[in-house]
Design a protein around this motif. Structure first.
Motif, PDB file in Angstrom:
ATOM      1  N   GLY A  87       0.464  -0.671   0.018  1.00  0.00           N
ATOM      2  CA  GLY A  87       0.038  -0.043  -0.045  1.00  0.00           C
ATOM      3  C   GLY A  87       1.109   1.436  -0.020  1.00  0.00           C
ATOM      4  N   GLY A  88       1.144   2.515  -0.132  1.00  0.00           N
ATOM      5  CA  GLY A  88       1.693   3.021  -0.924  1.00  0.00           C
ATOM      6  C   GLY A  88       1.692   4.189  -0.314  1.00  0.00           C
ATOM      7  N   LEU A  89       3.278   4.307  -0.156  1.00  0.00           N
ATOM      8  CA  LEU A  89       3.922   5.085  -0.244  1.00  0.00           C
ATOM      9  C   LEU A  89       4.186   5.703  -0.970  1.00  0.00           C
ATOM     10  CD1 LEU A  89       5.162   8.428   0.818  1.00  0.00           C
ATOM     11  CD2 LEU A  89       6.624   7.022   2.039  1.00  0.00           C
ATOM     12  N   LEU A  90       4.472   6.517  -2.263  1.00  0.00           N
ATOM     13  CA  LEU A  90       5.621   7.077  -3.333  1.00  0.00           C
ATOM     14  C   LEU A  90       6.593   8.141  -2.890  1.00  0.00           C
ATOM     15  CD1 LEU A  90       5.719   6.472  -6.455  1.00  0.00           C
ATOM     16  CD2 LEU A  90       4.085   9.018  -6.719  1.00  0.00           C
ATOM     17  N   LEU A  91       7.997   7.367  -3.107  1.00  0.00           N
ATOM     18  CA  LEU A  91       8.786   9.090  -3.358  1.00  0.00           C
ATOM     19  C   LEU A  91       9.311   8.909  -4.962  1.00  0.00           C
ATOM     20  CD1 LEU A  91      10.200   7.317   0.309  1.00  0.00           C
ATOM     21  CD2 LEU A  91       8.513   9.985  -0.173  1.00  0.00           C
ATOM     22  N   LEU A  92       9.578   9.910  -5.183  1.00  0.00           N
ATOM     23  CA  LEU A  92      10.192  10.176  -6.532  1.00  0.00           C
ATOM     24  C   LEU A  92      11.561  10.272  -6.314  1.00  0.00           C
ATOM     25  CD1 LEU A  92       7.806  12.464  -8.526  1.00  0.00           C
ATOM     26  CD2 LEU A  92       8.463  10.214  -9.468  1.00  0.00           C
ATOM     27  N   GLY A  93      12.496   9.763  -6.016  1.00  0.00           N
ATOM     28  CA  GLY A  93      13.731   9.748  -6.095  1.00  0.00           C
ATOM     29  C   GLY A  93      14.521  10.733  -7.729  1.00  0.00           C
ATOM     30  N   SER A  94      16.074  10.127  -7.242  1.00  0.00           N
ATOM     31  CA  SER A  94      16.647  11.292  -8.184  1.00  0.00           C
ATOM     32  C   SER A  94      17.071   9.909  -9.063  1.00  0.00           C
ATOM     33  CB  SER A  94      18.223  11.476  -7.228  1.00  0.00           C
ATOM     34  OG  SER A  94      18.244   9.700  -7.092  1.00  0.00           O
ATOM     35  N   PRO A  95      16.623  10.939  -9.886  1.00  0.00           N
ATOM     36  CA  PRO A  95      17.091  10.944 -11.907  1.00  0.00           C
ATOM     37  C   PRO A  95      17.973   9.287 -11.857  1.00  0.00           C
ATOM     38  CG  PRO A  95      18.123  13.092 -11.569  1.00  0.00           C
ATOM     39  CD  PRO A  95      17.362  12.773 -10.596  1.00  0.00           C
ATOM     40  N   LEU A  96      18.130   9.190 -12.694  1.00  0.00           N
ATOM     41  CA  LEU A  96      18.806   7.863 -12.565  1.00  0.00           C
ATOM     42  C   LEU A  96      19.614   8.298 -14.360  1.00  0.00           C
ATOM     43  CD1 LEU A  96      16.238   4.903 -13.411  1.00  0.00           C
ATOM     44  CD2 LEU A  96      17.769   5.351 -11.425  1.00  0.00           C
ATOM     45  N   ALA A  97      19.366   9.080 -14.473  1.00  0.00           N
ATOM     46  CA  ALA A  97      20.356   9.689 -15.775  1.00  0.00           C
ATOM     47  C   ALA A  97      20.921  11.144 -15.209  1.00  0.00           C
ATOM     48  CB  ALA A  97      20.730   9.573 -16.821  1.00  0.00           C
ATOM     49  N   ARG A  98      22.123  12.243 -16.034  1.00  0.00           N
ATOM     50  CA  ARG A  98      21.862  13.600 -15.629  1.00  0.00           C
ATOM     51  C   ARG A  98      21.983  13.604 -17.292  1.00  0.00           C
ATOM     52  NH1 ARG A  98      26.750  11.718 -12.840  1.00  0.00           N
ATOM     53  NH2 ARG A  98      27.965  12.299 -14.734  1.00  0.00           N
ATOM     54  N   ALA A  99      21.218  14.882 -17.275  1.00  0.00           N
ATOM     55  CA  ALA A  99      21.500  15.958 -18.314  1.00  0.00           C
ATOM     56  C   ALA A  99      23.138  16.163 -18.724  1.00  0.00           C
ATOM     57  CB  ALA A  99      20.481  17.135 -18.452  1.00  0.00           C
ATOM     58  N   GLY A 100      23.114  16.024 -19.652  1.00  0.00           N
ATOM     59  CA  GLY A 100      24.629  16.365 -21.044  1.00  0.00           C
ATOM     60  C   GLY A 100      25.674  14.970 -20.443  1.00  0.00           C
ATOM     61  N   ALA A 101      24.761  13.912 -19.923  1.00  0.00           N
ATOM     62  CA  ALA A 101      25.920  12.890 -19.866  1.00  0.00           C
ATOM     63  C   ALA A 101      26.224  11.771 -20.877  1.00  0.00           C
ATOM     64  CB  ALA A 101      25.241  11.477 -18.661  1.00  0.00           C
ATOM     65  N   ASP A 102      26.668  11.046 -21.294  1.00  0.00           N
ATOM     66  CA  ASP A 102      27.247  10.393 -22.522  1.00  0.00           C
ATOM     67  C   ASP A 102      25.573   9.878 -22.044  1.00  0.00           C
ATOM     68  OD1 ASP A 102      29.409  11.667 -22.817  1.00  0.00           O
ATOM     69  OD2 ASP A 102      30.539   9.378 -22.128  1.00  0.00           O
ATOM     70  N   PRO A 103      25.988   8.834 -24.454  1.00  0.00           N
ATOM     71  CA  PRO A 103      24.099   8.340 -24.933  1.00  0.00           C
ATOM     72  C   PRO A 103      23.858   7.112 -24.007  1.00  0.00           C
ATOM     73  CG  PRO A 103      25.931  10.069 -26.749  1.00  0.00           C
ATOM     74  CD  PRO A 103      26.238   9.606 -25.301  1.00  0.00           C
ATOM     75  N   ARG A 104      23.005   6.751 -23.535  1.00  0.00           N
ATOM     76  CA  ARG A 104      22.618   5.635 -22.948  1.00  0.00           C
ATOM     77  C   ARG A 104      21.604   5.217 -24.313  1.00  0.00           C
ATOM     78  NH1 ARG A 104      21.996   5.868 -16.805  1.00  0.00           N
ATOM     79  NH2 ARG A 104      22.430   3.896 -17.080  1.00  0.00           N
ATOM     80  N   TRP A 105      21.502   3.930 -24.139  1.00  0.00           N
ATOM     81  CA  TRP A 105      21.059   3.221 -24.731  1.00  0.00           C
ATOM     82  C   TRP A 105      20.290   3.681 -26.370  1.00  0.00           C
ATOM     83  CZ3 TRP A 105      20.772  -1.077 -21.547  1.00  0.00           C
ATOM     84  CH2 TRP A 105      20.963  -0.855 -20.586  1.00  0.00           C
ATOM     85  N   PRO A 106      21.050   4.038 -27.283  1.00  0.00           N
ATOM     86  CA  PRO A 106      20.688   4.213 -28.190  1.00  0.00           C
ATOM     87  C   PRO A 106      20.358   3.227 -29.561  1.00  0.00           C
ATOM     88  CG  PRO A 106      23.342   3.672 -28.082  1.00  0.00           C
ATOM     89  CD  PRO A 106      22.844   3.432 -26.457  1.00  0.00           C
ATOM     90  N   ALA A 107      18.797   3.579 -30.190  1.00  0.00           N
ATOM     91  CA  ALA A 107      18.296   2.669 -30.211  1.00  0.00           C
ATOM     92  C   ALA A 107      18.910   2.287 -31.761  1.00  0.00           C
ATOM     93  CB  ALA A 107      16.877   3.796 -31.541  1.00  0.00           C
ATOM     94  N   TYR A 108      20.639   2.456 -31.843  1.00  0.00           N
ATOM     95  CA  TYR A 108      20.799   1.953 -33.495  1.00  0.00           C
ATOM     96  C   TYR A 108      21.811   0.621 -32.774  1.00  0.00           C
ATOM     97  CZ  TYR A 108      24.659   4.631 -31.780  1.00  0.00           C
ATOM     98  OH  TYR A 108      25.394   5.544 -30.598  1.00  0.00           O
ATOM     99  N   GLY A 109      21.340   0.147 -31.528  1.00  0.00           N
ATOM    100  CA  GLY A 109      22.599  -0.546 -31.312  1.00  0.00           C
ATOM    101  C   GLY A 109      22.083  -2.078 -30.677  1.00  0.00           C
TER     102      GLY A 109
END
Length: 650
Positions: free
Chosen positions: A16-38
């Motif tokens: 039941g249910g407490l929702l906490l929005l945590g810190s992001p998994l990646a930062r703006a400006g970081a290297d590309p992650r999970w490109p579709a061409y891969g």
């Protein structure tokens, strides 16, 4: 809500249910992650979305607590994969949501943004029939309008319901491929994991290791191509790699139990619900009045069931342990409502007062529900019914319906295993299975054709068993004007007008029945060319051609419902017209069923068409599909055969 979110809500356990929005998994400006061409080309084929990475970790903290963390990265390739741009996490009093985080990336793997509060919504995970429930689902929405894009989600759920362990099935949608997925279960040695592996590729079975004093069970899957659903195939859940997990010992709100056998699970459930069958004196007196002079035990059961249906209604109650423990019978008697467990328990108490022994049973409900893994005791049940053993047979009762026929289980709970809850513990038994002769549709029609090819038909159709279920539901759920609209949708003819209609239910036979009577206006039913009229004798029961097949059949063939259809249609011809060409008789005998069709000119000048199709339920290997396809095609062709009428030269 989308289909994806609704499905998660509907299939959530009694969690039941407490929702906490945590810190992001990646930062703006970081290297590309999970490109579709891969994404490898083989994983793009037939795929609308690709799971790039999914990591599930189940940590057993003790007999009464487990933690489930999920990290999922999905690349959405087109609009048909849009549901995977969302994550829905069910929670309730027993399952607390610790956090839900997310990111979304563009086609090159650049971060677009992280999950915001505005991207999340909270919904009830229950339907309108629920009065008391804490089942909810938190939905995070990162869908984009440009493709491809990649959505990344991470969440954690703390559960105090250790009876329910998650099932690991990363490929849980059609046209979804999987690049890499892992499952890791960490548990104390005194609580070893029970698991069942199905359809795992070679080299993907469990790897066991240690982590300090803890046991670790690990699985991984790689490079799973998308599964494309084929006609008449098995459910997707029976085609893809799956690991079922379950505890050896569990605890739910202080109620402890063991789960190494069905007997133990049933014993826990029985003890949880015992001593809840006391009835108020006035109800006991009513029961005595109802069964006075009725010596036949089955008739006693029938009278009690009728009383239950007339005096109670279904309201679901899913609050904590209430997902497993019923209201006392006295509460149902006072309120006039209860959930499936409470109503089954109440009916059991009424029958006990009438001198009839019965037992509650857990079952997985719904048409096409997954089969119980009989060799792997675990809790995947979602409904309760009542079993009444009799000397000659057994009566099963659906206690939540005010309209269901006495003793009928049908497609909702019939033909499957149920867990009987007895004082000696649980016992797996089968609910009634319905045959092709139980699921009948018998139709007789009289059709008058005029010289312009217009027709008028009176049609009487009697449907029984599973073939009457949709009609019976329509009768009880829809007002008269909506019933007529429903009837139009069922007709396979265009331009037809329903002049009169009526429906009547009948629960007196071995199977419930619905009789439908229609009067139809059939403009231009016969096409006219010069002196000839062309018409299809099969009025209302034509099998369409099989769906086009691309490539070799991959999945087994499943025929889910056995049935018998029998049609007799008599045509009265316009004055002066006689048959010129009559379709040849057709008889087919195969492992997939039997079919007969014949058109005859009767001595009184009328033309009679008869058709009978009987098909079993069953499973066949993929190599048998070509033979089934041929059977299907030949039926479809015979159903479209035409009768030619001719008028003499004037």
């Amino acid at each position: 809500m989308s289909y994806f979110v609704r499905t998660i809500a509907r299939t959530a356990p009694l969690l039941g249910g407490l929702l906490l929005l945590g810190s992001p998994l990646a930062r703006a400006g970081a290297d590309p992650r999970w490109p579709a061409y891969g994404i490898p080309a083989a994983l793009r084929e037939n795929a609308h979305a690709v799971i790039r990475q999914q990591d599930d970790i189940i940590t057993v903290k003790g007999a009464g607590r487990l933690v489930h963390t999920v990290h999922r990265v999905v690349t959405v390739l087109d609009d048909q994969g849009q549901d995977w741009g969302q994550a829905g996490v069910p929670y309730d009093k027993l399952r607390q949501l610790s956090y839900l985080r997310g990111n979304v990336y563009d086609a090159t793997g650049r971060l677009i943004r992280s999950l915001r509060a505005a991207d999340t919504k909270d919904y009830s995970a229950s339907g309108d029939a629920n009065l008391y429930t804490d089942n909810r689902v938190r939905v995070a929405d990162l869908r984009q309008t440009s493709y491809p894009y990649t959505a990344e989600f991470e969440y954690e759920v703390n559960s105090s319901n250790t009876l329910y362990f998650p099932t690991w099935q990363p490929q849980r949608d059609e046209n979804l491929s999987v690049e890499h997925a892992t499952l890791r279960v960490v548990t104390p040695p005194e609580l070893p994991l029970r698991y069942l592996e199905e359809r795992l590729p070679a080299g993907s079975t469990v790897a066991k290791s240690g982590q300090g004093s803890l046991l670790v069970y690990a699985w991984q899957l790689t490079q799973l191509p998308a599964v494309e659903r084929e006609p008449y195939s098995l459910p997707l859940a029976e085609l893809v790699p799956t690991v079922y997990t379950s505890p050896t010992a569990f605890e739910v709100q202080g109620f402890r139990g063991s789960l190494t056998s069905w007997q133990e699970l049933g014993q826990w459930a029985f003890q949880l619900n015992q001593d809840r069958a006391a009835l108020p004196p006035e109800v006991q007196a009513k029961v005595a009045e109802l069964v006075k002079g009725v010596n036949d035990p089955k008739e006693r059961v029938r009278k009690i069931y009728q009383y239950l249906q007339s005096n109670t209604r279904y309201v679901s109650v899913q609050l904590g342990i209430g997902g497993y423990q019923s209201f006392p019978a006295s509460t149902v008697a006072g309120n006039g409502y209860g959930d499936c467990k409470a109503l089954s328990n109440y009916c059991m108490a009424l029958l006990k007062a009438a001198g009839v022994e019965s037992y509650c049973a857990w079952v997985t409900s719904g048409r096409g529900a997954p089969a119980v893994r009989t060799a792997f005791p675990n809790d995947r049940f979602n409904h309760a019914i009542l079993c009444v053993p009799m000397q000659k047979d057994t009566v099963w009762l659906e206690c939540t319906s005010q309209n269901e026929a006495f003793g009928y289980m049908g497609s909702f709970t019939g033909g499957r295993h149920a867990l009987l809850l007895t004082p000696q513990g649980g016992k797996l038994v089968r609910t009634p299975r319905y045959s092709a002769l139980d699921n009948r549709q018998y139709r007789r029609a009289e059709v008058q054709i005029d010289a312009q090819g217009h027709g008028r038909a009176t049609v009487r159709t009697v449907s029984t068993g599973e073939q009457q279920e949709d009609l019976a539901g329509m009768i009880h759920a829809l007002p008269a004007d909506e019933q007529r609209k429903y009837a139009y949708k069922r007709l396979p003819l265009s331009g037809v007008t329903i002049e009169q209609s009526s429906w009547q239910t009948d629960h007196r036979g071995a199977q419930p029945a619905v009789t439908e009577q229609l009067t139809l206006a059939l403009p231009s039913y016969a096409s006219q060319t010069g002196r000839r009229l062309f018409l299809t004798p099969n009025l209302l029961n034509r099998m369409p051609p099989p769906a086009p097949r691309v490539g070799a059949r991959q999945s087994p063939l499943r025929l889910s419902m056995p049935f018998t259809d029998a049609d007799t249609i008599r045509y009265r011809l316009p004055a002066g017209y006689k048959p010129e060409a009559v379709p040849a008789p057709v008889q087919l005998r195969t492992a997939f069923g039997t079919y007969e069709a014949q058109t005859q000119v009767l001595p009184d000048g009328t033309v009679q068409y008869t058709r009978r199709l009987q098909m079993p339920a069953g499973r066949f290997e993929a190599k048998d599909y070509e033979a089934y396809e041929d059977f299907h095609q030949r039926i479809s062709k015979a159903d479209r055969a035409q009768l030619v009428l001719i008028r003499p030269e004037s």
